[in-house]
Design a protein around this motif. Structure first.
Motif, short mmCIF file in Angstrom:
data_model
loop_
_atom_site.label_atom_id
_atom_site.label_comp_id
_atom_site.label_asym_id
_atom_site.label_seq_id
_atom_site.Cartn_x
_atom_site.Cartn_y
_atom_site.Cartn_z
N CYS A 59 83.86 -5.24 63.32
CA CYS A 59 84.07 -5.42 61.53
C CYS A 59 85.38 -5.72 61.64
CB CYS A 59 82.87 -4.01 61.74
SG CYS A 59 82.14 -3.89 61.56
N VAL A 60 85.38 -5.49 60.50
CA VAL A 60 86.99 -5.50 59.46
C VAL A 60 86.93 -3.86 58.92
CG1 VAL A 60 88.40 -6.61 56.93
CG2 VAL A 60 87.04 -8.34 58.68
N ARG A 61 87.98 -3.85 58.71
CA ARG A 61 88.76 -2.08 58.50
C ARG A 61 88.76 -2.12 56.92
NH1 ARG A 61 89.17 2.72 61.46
NH2 ARG A 61 87.64 1.78 62.53
N ILE A 62 87.63 -1.59 56.11
CA ILE A 62 87.56 -1.12 54.57
C ILE A 62 88.31 0.00 54.22
CG2 ILE A 62 85.61 -2.51 53.92
CD1 ILE A 62 85.21 0.56 52.40
N PHE A 63 89.23 -0.20 53.07
CA PHE A 63 89.78 1.39 53.02
C PHE A 63 89.08 1.72 51.20
CE2 PHE A 63 92.90 0.76 55.63
CZ PHE A 63 93.52 -0.91 55.81
N LEU A 64 88.88 2.40 51.67
CA LEU A 64 88.87 3.78 50.21
C LEU A 64 89.05 5.15 49.97
CD1 LEU A 64 86.48 5.88 50.87
CD2 LEU A 64 84.87 3.98 51.92
N THR A 65 88.84 5.00 48.64
CA THR A 65 88.98 6.53 47.57
C THR A 65 87.63 6.66 46.72
OG1 THR A 65 91.41 6.24 48.56
CG2 THR A 65 90.85 8.39 46.70
N VAL A 66 87.30 7.96 47.23
CA VAL A 66 86.00 8.14 46.51
C VAL A 66 86.25 9.79 46.06
CG1 VAL A 66 83.59 8.46 46.59
CG2 VAL A 66 84.52 6.24 47.26
N CYS A 67 86.06 9.54 44.94
CA CYS A 67 85.91 11.21 44.80
C CYS A 67 84.49 11.10 43.11
CB CYS A 67 86.99 11.07 43.04
SG CYS A 67 87.14 13.01 42.31
N LEU A 68 83.24 12.58 43.80
CA LEU A 68 82.66 12.27 43.03
C LEU A 68 82.42 13.96 42.37
CD1 LEU A 68 79.44 11.88 42.48
CD2 LEU A 68 79.04 13.49 44.29
N LEU A 69 82.79 13.92 41.17
CA LEU A 69 82.67 15.43 40.44
C LEU A 69 81.83 15.63 39.46
CD1 LEU A 69 85.35 17.05 39.68
CD2 LEU A 69 86.04 15.71 37.73
N CYS A 70 81.47 16.87 39.41
CA CYS A 70 80.14 16.95 38.69
C CYS A 70 80.30 18.35 38.26
CB CYS A 70 79.09 17.49 39.74
SG CYS A 70 78.77 16.51 40.68
N GLN A 71 80.13 18.60 36.76
CA GLN A 71 79.97 20.16 36.05
C GLN A 71 78.19 20.27 35.54
OE1 GLN A 71 82.71 20.21 33.09
NE2 GLN A 71 82.66 22.18 32.88
N THR A 72 78.08 21.19 36.24
CA THR A 72 77.49 21.84 35.62
C THR A 72 77.08 22.46 34.37
OG1 THR A 72 76.63 22.69 37.55
CG2 THR A 72 74.57 23.57 36.31
N GLN A 73 75.65 22.46 33.46
CA GLN A 73 75.55 22.93 32.11
C GLN A 73 74.52 24.07 31.88
OE1 GLN A 73 77.12 20.13 29.09
NE2 GLN A 73 74.85 21.12 27.32
N VAL A 74 74.52 25.61 31.75
CA VAL A 74 73.64 26.15 31.49
C VAL A 74 73.53 26.59 30.47
CG1 VAL A 74 72.13 28.53 32.13
CG2 VAL A 74 74.38 27.16 33.81
N ASP A 75 72.45 26.16 29.57
CA ASP A 75 71.65 26.56 28.27
C ASP A 75 70.33 27.47 28.73
OD1 ASP A 75 73.48 24.10 27.49
OD2 ASP A 75 72.11 22.99 28.22
N PRO A 76 70.40 28.78 28.79
CA PRO A 76 69.56 29.88 29.54
C PRO A 76 68.86 29.74 27.63
CG PRO A 76 71.73 30.78 28.85
CD PRO A 76 71.41 28.87 27.79
N PRO A 77 67.56 30.16 28.06
CA PRO A 77 66.16 30.10 27.08
C PRO A 77 66.37 31.11 26.18
CG PRO A 77 65.44 30.64 29.79
CD PRO A 77 67.31 30.47 29.99
N LYS A 78 65.72 31.07 25.42
CA LYS A 78 66.40 31.45 24.15
C LYS A 78 65.47 32.86 24.46
CE LYS A 78 67.63 28.67 21.56
NZ LYS A 78 68.34 27.33 23.13
N ASP A 79 64.64 33.31 25.42
CA ASP A 79 63.70 34.80 25.18
C ASP A 79 64.32 35.57 26.22
OD1 ASP A 79 60.53 32.95 26.58
OD2 ASP A 79 62.91 32.98 27.36
N GLY A 80 65.50 35.20 27.28
CA GLY A 80 66.18 36.13 28.24
C GLY A 80 64.87 35.67 28.67
N ALA A 81 64.31 34.95 29.16
CA ALA A 81 63.75 34.22 30.66
C ALA A 81 64.85 34.12 31.71
CB ALA A 81 63.05 32.99 30.59
N PRO A 82 64.63 34.03 32.79
CA PRO A 82 65.36 33.90 34.17
C PRO A 82 65.27 32.55 33.52
CG PRO A 82 63.06 34.54 34.80
CD PRO A 82 63.45 34.47 33.75
N ILE A 83 66.39 31.81 34.22
CA ILE A 83 67.09 30.16 34.35
C ILE A 83 66.51 29.84 34.84
CG2 ILE A 83 69.34 28.33 34.62
CD1 ILE A 83 70.49 31.39 33.73
#
Ligand code: B8X
Length: 240
Positions: free
Chosen positions: A160-184
């Motif tokens: 095998c030929v050795r590859i060189f990598l840099t990877v970044c997985l960046l995640c941002q969660t958004q919560v839109d709570p239900p109007k009626d105060g029900a659990p998320i």
């Protein structure tokens, strides 16, 4: 906290990769070209060559409903799930467990004819990024993978030929709570994903072949991986 041998390098690179990932494709200066689009998923690349080798940086943005950034990063980081979603893998092993959030992987990928087969050796670090005061909502999560060396796995000794990598997985969660105060529920959460990668093929490979492979493989990879996490988590309690 006891700091391990790679801590300084990892901490520096995580900060650098996260700040780059947070820049939109507009701000990163010109040069980003949209090369794939599928619903909410948009994939950009810059055409760059080093010594005649294609090293096109890639930046993908995606928005997925029903999962959190913590869940995505957990399934991306953890070795036990990798064969389920990473279709170009031939072999994968954890070479060293540096900490519970820092592993060293060695992977061989399926050969791309006519180029020779590739392998990679990289540290992988999972990190929660606490929001600063004024950004409300759940914290961001990231996984950064970056090529490294290891005495037991010298480069280019076998087929095998050795590859060189840099990877970044960046995640941002958004919560839109239900109007009626029900659990998320999972219907109230959305995850904004940025996936950045730079892969140096480590040795000559035809530019046309590599670009065709990236064009085919990267969209497939991100769609398959996000669908996998949706499927794995749908009947589980939410991991914020
Ligand atoms: C000549 C280069 C061959 C080649 C070596 C390696 C990789 C590759 C390695 C790691 C990661 S990751 O995001 O860190 C997930 C852990 O596996 C992604 C991609 C991709 C390709 C090329 C085969 C293409 C490809 C592109 C996208 C996804 C998978 N494979």
């Amino acid at each position: 906290v006891a700091q391990h041998r790679l801590w300084k390098e990892i901490d520096h690179l995580v900060k650098q990769e996260v700040s780059m990932a947070r820049l939109g494709v507009g701000e990163c200066g010109t040069g980003w070209q949209l090369f794939a689009e599928d619903g909410e998923m948009k994939m950009y690349r810059r055409e760059e060559e080093i010594d005649g080798m294609v090293v096109d940086p890639l930046k993908a943005v995606h928005v997925v409903k029903g999962i959190t950034g913590h869940e995505l990063c957990h399934y991306f980081f953890s070795p036990q799930y990798r064969y389920d979603w990473e279709t170009t893998l031939e072999t994968m092993q954890v070479v060293e467990t540096i900490a519970d959030d820092t592993l060293i992987f060695q992977q061989t990928h399926k050969r791309i004819w006519p180029a020779s087969q590739r392998d990679c050796l990289f540290w992988s670090h999972l990190r929660r990024l606490p929001n600063d005061q004024d950004t409300e909502g759940p914290d961001m999560w990231t996984v950064v993978n970056h090529s490294t060396e290891h005495t037991d796995y010298p480069a280019n000794t076998g087929k095998c030929v050795r590859i060189f990598l840099t990877v970044c997985l960046l995640c941002q969660t958004q919560v839109d709570p239900p109007k009626d105060g029900a659990p998320i529920s999972r219907d109230n959460i959305t995850c904004k994903i940025t996936y950045c990668s730079v892969v140096n093929p480590g040795g000559w490979a035809p530019a046309s072949v590599l670009r065709a492979v990236y064009k085919r493989e990267y969209p497939k990879f991100l769609k398959r991986f996000t669908s996998y996490v949706i499927n794995q988590t749908k009947n589980k309690s939410i991991m914020f």
